[in-house]
Enzyme design. Sequence first.
Site, PDB file in Angstrom:
ATOM      1  N   PRO A   1      -4.215   0.660  18.930  1.00 51.76           N
ATOM      2  CA  PRO A   1      -4.023   0.101  17.588  1.00 51.76           C
ATOM      3  C   PRO A   1      -4.052   1.114  16.448  1.00 51.76           C
ATOM      4  O   PRO A   1      -3.687   0.772  15.316  1.00 51.76           O
ATOM      5  CB  PRO A   1      -5.185  -0.887  17.454  1.00 51.76           C
ATOM      6  CG  PRO A   1      -6.224  -0.398  18.399  1.00 51.76           C
ATOM      7  CD  PRO A   1      -5.495   0.228  19.537  1.00 51.76           C
TER       8      PRO A   1
ATOM      9  N   TYR B   1       4.106   6.673   9.952  1.00 53.64           N
ATOM     10  CA  TYR B   1       3.303   5.517   9.541  1.00 53.64           C
ATOM     11  C   TYR B   1       4.161   4.453   8.847  1.00 53.64           C
ATOM     12  O   TYR B   1       3.990   3.257   9.096  1.00 53.64           O
ATOM     13  CB  TYR B   1       2.166   5.979   8.611  1.00 53.64           C
ATOM     14  CG  TYR B   1       1.045   4.969   8.503  1.00 53.64           C
ATOM     15  CD1 TYR B   1       0.002   4.956   9.420  1.00 53.64           C
ATOM     16  CD2 TYR B   1       1.039   4.021   7.482  1.00 53.64           C
ATOM     17  CE1 TYR B   1      -1.028   4.021   9.330  1.00 53.64           C
ATOM     18  CE2 TYR B   1       0.017   3.081   7.382  1.00 53.64           C
ATOM     19  CZ  TYR B   1      -1.017   3.097   8.308  1.00 53.64           C
ATOM     20  OH  TYR B   1      -2.027   2.174   8.223  1.00 53.64           O
TER      21      TYR B   1
ATOM     22  N   HIS C   1       0.845  -1.202   0.000  1.00 55.22           N
ATOM     23  CA  HIS C   1       0.000   0.000   0.000  1.00 55.22           C
ATOM     24  C   HIS C   1       0.873   1.241   0.000  1.00 55.22           C
ATOM     25  O   HIS C   1       1.725   1.402   0.866  1.00 55.22           O
ATOM     26  CB  HIS C   1      -0.909   0.018   1.243  1.00 55.22           C
ATOM     27  CG  HIS C   1      -2.105  -0.875   1.105  1.00 55.22           C
ATOM     28  ND1 HIS C   1      -3.283  -0.641   1.763  1.00 55.22           N
ATOM     29  CD2 HIS C   1      -2.298  -1.987   0.362  1.00 55.22           C
ATOM     30  CE1 HIS C   1      -4.159  -1.585   1.439  1.00 55.22           C
ATOM     31  NE2 HIS C   1      -3.578  -2.411   0.599  1.00 55.22           N
TER      32      HIS C   1
ATOM     33  N   LYS D   1       0.909  -0.013  15.177  1.00 54.31           N
ATOM     34  CA  LYS D   1       2.324  -0.041  15.550  1.00 54.31           C
ATOM     35  C   LYS D   1       2.731  -1.181  16.480  1.00 54.31           C
ATOM     36  O   LYS D   1       3.921  -1.410  16.703  1.00 54.31           O
ATOM     37  CB  LYS D   1       2.709   1.297  16.221  1.00 54.31           C
ATOM     38  CG  LYS D   1       2.723   2.467  15.265  1.00 54.31           C
ATOM     39  CD  LYS D   1       3.737   2.251  14.162  1.00 54.31           C
ATOM     40  CE  LYS D   1       3.667   3.280  13.068  1.00 54.31           C
ATOM     41  NZ  LYS D   1       4.236   2.804  11.803  1.00 54.31           N
TER      42      LYS D   1
ATOM     43  N   TYR E   1      -9.107   5.665   7.813  1.00 57.10           N
ATOM     44  CA  TYR E   1      -9.297   5.941   9.238  1.00 57.10           C
ATOM     45  C   TYR E   1     -10.271   7.123   9.308  1.00 57.10           C
ATOM     46  O   TYR E   1      -9.942   8.204   8.815  1.00 57.10           O
ATOM     47  CB  TYR E   1      -8.001   6.371   9.914  1.00 57.10           C
ATOM     48  CG  TYR E   1      -6.919   5.306  10.001  1.00 57.10           C
ATOM     49  CD1 TYR E   1      -6.079   5.038   8.920  1.00 57.10           C
ATOM     50  CD2 TYR E   1      -6.715   4.598  11.176  1.00 57.10           C
ATOM     51  CE1 TYR E   1      -5.070   4.077   9.017  1.00 57.10           C
ATOM     52  CE2 TYR E   1      -5.714   3.642  11.289  1.00 57.10           C
ATOM     53  CZ  TYR E   1      -4.887   3.386  10.198  1.00 57.10           C
ATOM     54  OH  TYR E   1      -3.890   2.444  10.291  1.00 57.10           O
TER      55      TYR E   1
END
Length: 394
Positions: free
Chosen positions: A296, A388, A76, A300, A204
Site C-alpha cells: 500500500p 506518485y 493535495h 497504487k 510517510y
Amino acid sequence: MTHTHKTQVCIIGSGPSGLLLAQLLAQAGIDTIVLDRQDRSYIEGRIRAGVLEQGTVTALEEAGVADRLHAEGLSHSGFDLAFDGTRHRIDLAGLTGKSVMVYGQTEVTKDLFDARTAQGQTFFFNVEDVVPTDLKSDQPSVRFRQNGEDHVITCDYIAGCDGFRGVSRAAIPADVLRTFERVYPFGWLGILVEKPPVSDELIYANHARGFALASMRSETRSRYYIQCDVDDKLADWSDGRFWEEFATRLGPDTAANLQTGASFEKSIAPLRSFVAEPMRYGNLFLAGDAAHIVPPTGAKGLNLAVADIRLLSRALIAHYREGSDHHLGAYSETVLRRVWKVERFSWQLSTLMHQFPENSPFEKKMQRAEFDYIASSEAASKAIAENYVGLPLE
Ligand code: APR
Ligand code: PHB
C-alpha cells in the site's frame, strides 16, 4: 433446472474494477452482468486506501460517477517523506504540474454501486461455485449457484475482476500462467478516527521503530497506519498503545499537533507484491487485484486497477463499435508494461520507508543516504512525484 442468461461481457467481481468496467461499458451501450460472492454492504464495508491519481479521477468522470468526488474530495498538491523526524516535502504540483485527490475507495465503490443500481443493471450477489468455462471458444460461459439454484451466463467475453483470491486467474492453465511474488516481513496496522488530521498533507515516516503513515479521509477524519509484526493480533494493539507508537514514529515536532481519540475501525493488512502473466487467456481478461497486488505504500492498488479497466474498456468498445480487435490483442502486453513500472515504484517506496528485520547496518545507511539524496535532489524528488501522481496510461 438451470437458469440461463446471455450478455456481451460477464464481469466476475463487484469491487472497484468490476463496477468501473460495468459503468464504462454501460456508457457505450454494451450489456454486462456483474456477479459477486459477497453482497453490496459487505463490499462497501471494506476499508482501503484513499489517494486517487488524476487519471483515476478522469476515469470516474467518464463513468459519470465523479460528482460527489468533486464535492467532497480533497485536492493535495504535495506530501511529506520523513526520516527520524526530518521532513522533506515532495511538491507534486511544482514538480509535475499535477495533484492527487484524497477520497476513500469506500466512497468510490458506493458511487459506482449507486450509478449501476439507478440504471437498473443486472447484479448477482452471494453467488457460489463460480466457474468460468470454454474460455477459448467464442461463446465462453460462467456457471454459478445462487440460493441453491444453478445458473449459466453465456457471453462474448469474461472480465476476471474477482480480486487476489478469485477464481478467474485460477482458470488459466498452469502451463500458461506465470506468477511473481514478494511477501514483506511485516504488516500495516491501520485505524480510522474522528479527529482532524495531524497535518494537512500526508506524511510517510521511517523511524528506527518502523514505518508510520498519517493520512486522512476528510478534514475531520484521519486514517493512520503503523508498520507492525505480521503475526500481531488486533488484541495486542489497544488504542493507547497505537497512539504512543504512532507519536514516537512521527517525532515530537509533528506529534505536537496530534489529536488522539477512540478508533472506530482497526485492522491489520499484510504487504505483498504480486504479478500474474498473461492477463488474457482466450476470451477471459484479468484486471485489478485478480492479476496484481502492490504493497500500500504509495496507494497504487486502486489506481492500478483503474488503469487496467480504462485500457480494457477501450479495447472492448473498439471491438463492439469498430469491429477492431487490435486493442484486445494488445491488452495483456500493454497493461503489464505499466503494471511492472507501478510494481517497481510501490516496492521501491516500501523498501525505502520500512524497517526490515533482516537489514544490516550497511543497508540501514543506504536507506538513510537515499532519503538524504531525495531531499537534496530535485531530479530524485521529481522521479518520486511523477510516479506518485500517476504514470501515463500507455
Ligand atoms: N466469484 C465471484 N466474486 C468473487 C469471487 C468469486 N469466486 N472471488 C472474489 N470475488 C469478488 C470479491 O468478493 C470482491 O468483491 O471479487 C471482488 C474483488 O474486488 P477487490 O478485491 O476489491 O478487487 P478489485 O476490484 O480488483 O480492486 C482493486 O481495490 O480492493 C481494492 O486492493 C484493491 O486497491 C485495489 C482495488
Ligand atoms: C490511506 O489513506 O488509506 C492511504 C493513503 C496513502 C497510502 C496508503 C493508504 O499510501
